[in-house]
Motif scaffolding. Structure first.
Motif, PDB file in Angstrom:
ATOM      1  N   TYR A  79       0.851  -1.186   0.000  1.00 17.16           N
ATOM      2  CA  TYR A  79       0.000   0.000   0.000  1.00 17.16           C
ATOM      3  C   TYR A  79       0.888   1.237   0.000  1.00 17.16           C
ATOM      4  O   TYR A  79       2.047   1.185   0.398  1.00 17.16           O
ATOM      5  N   SER A  80       0.306   2.366  -0.399  1.00 18.29           N
ATOM      6  CA  SER A  80       1.005   3.642  -0.258  1.00 18.29           C
ATOM      7  C   SER A  80       0.016   4.691   0.216  1.00 18.29           C
ATOM      8  O   SER A  80      -1.173   4.654  -0.111  1.00 18.29           O
ATOM      9  N   GLU A  81       0.545   5.610   1.007  1.00 18.77           N
ATOM     10  CA  GLU A  81      -0.249   6.716   1.550  1.00 18.77           C
ATOM     11  C   GLU A  81       0.634   7.953   1.477  1.00 18.77           C
ATOM     12  O   GLU A  81       1.564   8.101   2.269  1.00 18.77           O
ATOM     13  N   GLY A  82       0.379   8.810   0.503  1.00 16.08           N
ATOM     14  CA  GLY A  82       1.258   9.967   0.307  1.00 16.08           C
ATOM     15  C   GLY A  82       2.646   9.491  -0.079  1.00 16.08           C
ATOM     16  O   GLY A  82       2.823   8.787  -1.069  1.00 16.08           O
ATOM     17  N   ASN A  83       3.645   9.868   0.732  1.00 14.05           N
ATOM     18  CA  ASN A  83       5.014   9.423   0.446  1.00 14.05           C
ATOM     19  C   ASN A  83       5.424   8.222   1.301  1.00 14.05           C
ATOM     20  O   ASN A  83       6.583   7.850   1.318  1.00 14.05           O
ATOM     21  N   LYS A  84       4.487   7.616   1.988  1.00 12.07           N
ATOM     22  CA  LYS A  84       4.765   6.424   2.798  1.00 12.07           C
ATOM     23  C   LYS A  84       4.409   5.168   2.008  1.00 12.07           C
ATOM     24  O   LYS A  84       3.382   5.126   1.339  1.00 12.07           O
ATOM     25  N   VAL A  85       5.264   4.178   2.108  1.00 13.61           N
ATOM     26  CA  VAL A  85       5.008   2.887   1.474  1.00 13.61           C
ATOM     27  C   VAL A  85       4.893   1.843   2.576  1.00 13.61           C
ATOM     28  O   VAL A  85       5.771   1.736   3.430  1.00 13.61           O
ATOM     29  N   PHE A  86       3.795   1.101   2.563  1.00 15.18           N
ATOM     30  CA  PHE A  86       3.566   0.040   3.531  1.00 15.18           C
ATOM     31  C   PHE A  86       3.708  -1.300   2.813  1.00 15.18           C
ATOM     32  O   PHE A  86       2.959  -1.579   1.889  1.00 15.18           O
ATOM     33  N   ILE A  87       4.651  -2.097   3.238  1.00 16.24           N
ATOM     34  CA  ILE A  87       4.762  -3.468   2.755  1.00 16.24           C
ATOM     35  C   ILE A  87       4.422  -4.350   3.939  1.00 16.24           C
ATOM     36  O   ILE A  87       5.222  -4.518   4.850  1.00 16.24           O
ATOM     37  N   ILE A  88       3.215  -4.846   3.927  1.00 19.46           N
ATOM     38  CA  ILE A  88       2.737  -5.645   5.050  1.00 19.46           C
ATOM     39  C   ILE A  88       3.002  -7.107   4.731  1.00 19.46           C
ATOM     40  O   ILE A  88       2.507  -7.636   3.737  1.00 19.46           O
ATOM     41  N   ARG A  89       3.796  -7.720   5.583  1.00 16.35           N
ATOM     42  CA  ARG A  89       4.142  -9.129   5.419  1.00 16.35           C
ATOM     43  C   ARG A  89       3.697  -9.879   6.665  1.00 16.35           C
ATOM     44  O   ARG A  89       3.978  -9.446   7.779  1.00 16.35           O
TER      45      ARG A  89
END
Length: 107
Positions: A79-89
């Motif tokens: 996922y991404s939110e603005g300039n944040k990238v979430f890699i959920i594992r």
């Protein structure tokens, strides 16, 4: 010797049965994701687009990779939110997910 082999095989059979019964599925993952990260996704609109929210903020779903067998489930969700990238594992076994996620901020 035969008795020990029988007991070992019975124990192994029960363990495999327990693993199979308690293997999490996609609904369990969605519930865990909502509880742990407050990310809720739904398919909506006439184009069947995946819409996701993190709390009150909108997040963009990028991709999802699921590896699943009879005994476990492994998920990588991006996922991404603005300039944040979430890699959920997450690794799911015995109806529980173990989290080993990574979060980055693009500069």
């Amino acid at each position: 010797m035969k008795r020990a082999l029988k007991v070992s095989l019975m124990f192994l059979g029960l363990l495999l049965l327990l693993l199979g019964v308690t293997c999490p599925d996609n609904d369990d993952y969605k519930a865990w994701l909502a509880e742990r990260y407050e990310i809720f996704c739904e398919v909506g609109g006439p184009d069947q687009i995946i819409l996701c929210n993190r709390g009150k903020n909108s997040v963009e779903w990028k991709s999802k990779h699921v590896r699943s067998l009879l005994f476990y489930m492994q998920v990588e969700d991006n996922y991404s939110e603005g300039n944040k990238v979430f890699i959920i594992r997450a690794f799911g076994i015995f109806n529980h997910f173990f989290d080993y996620s990574k979060f980055t901020v693009d500069g």
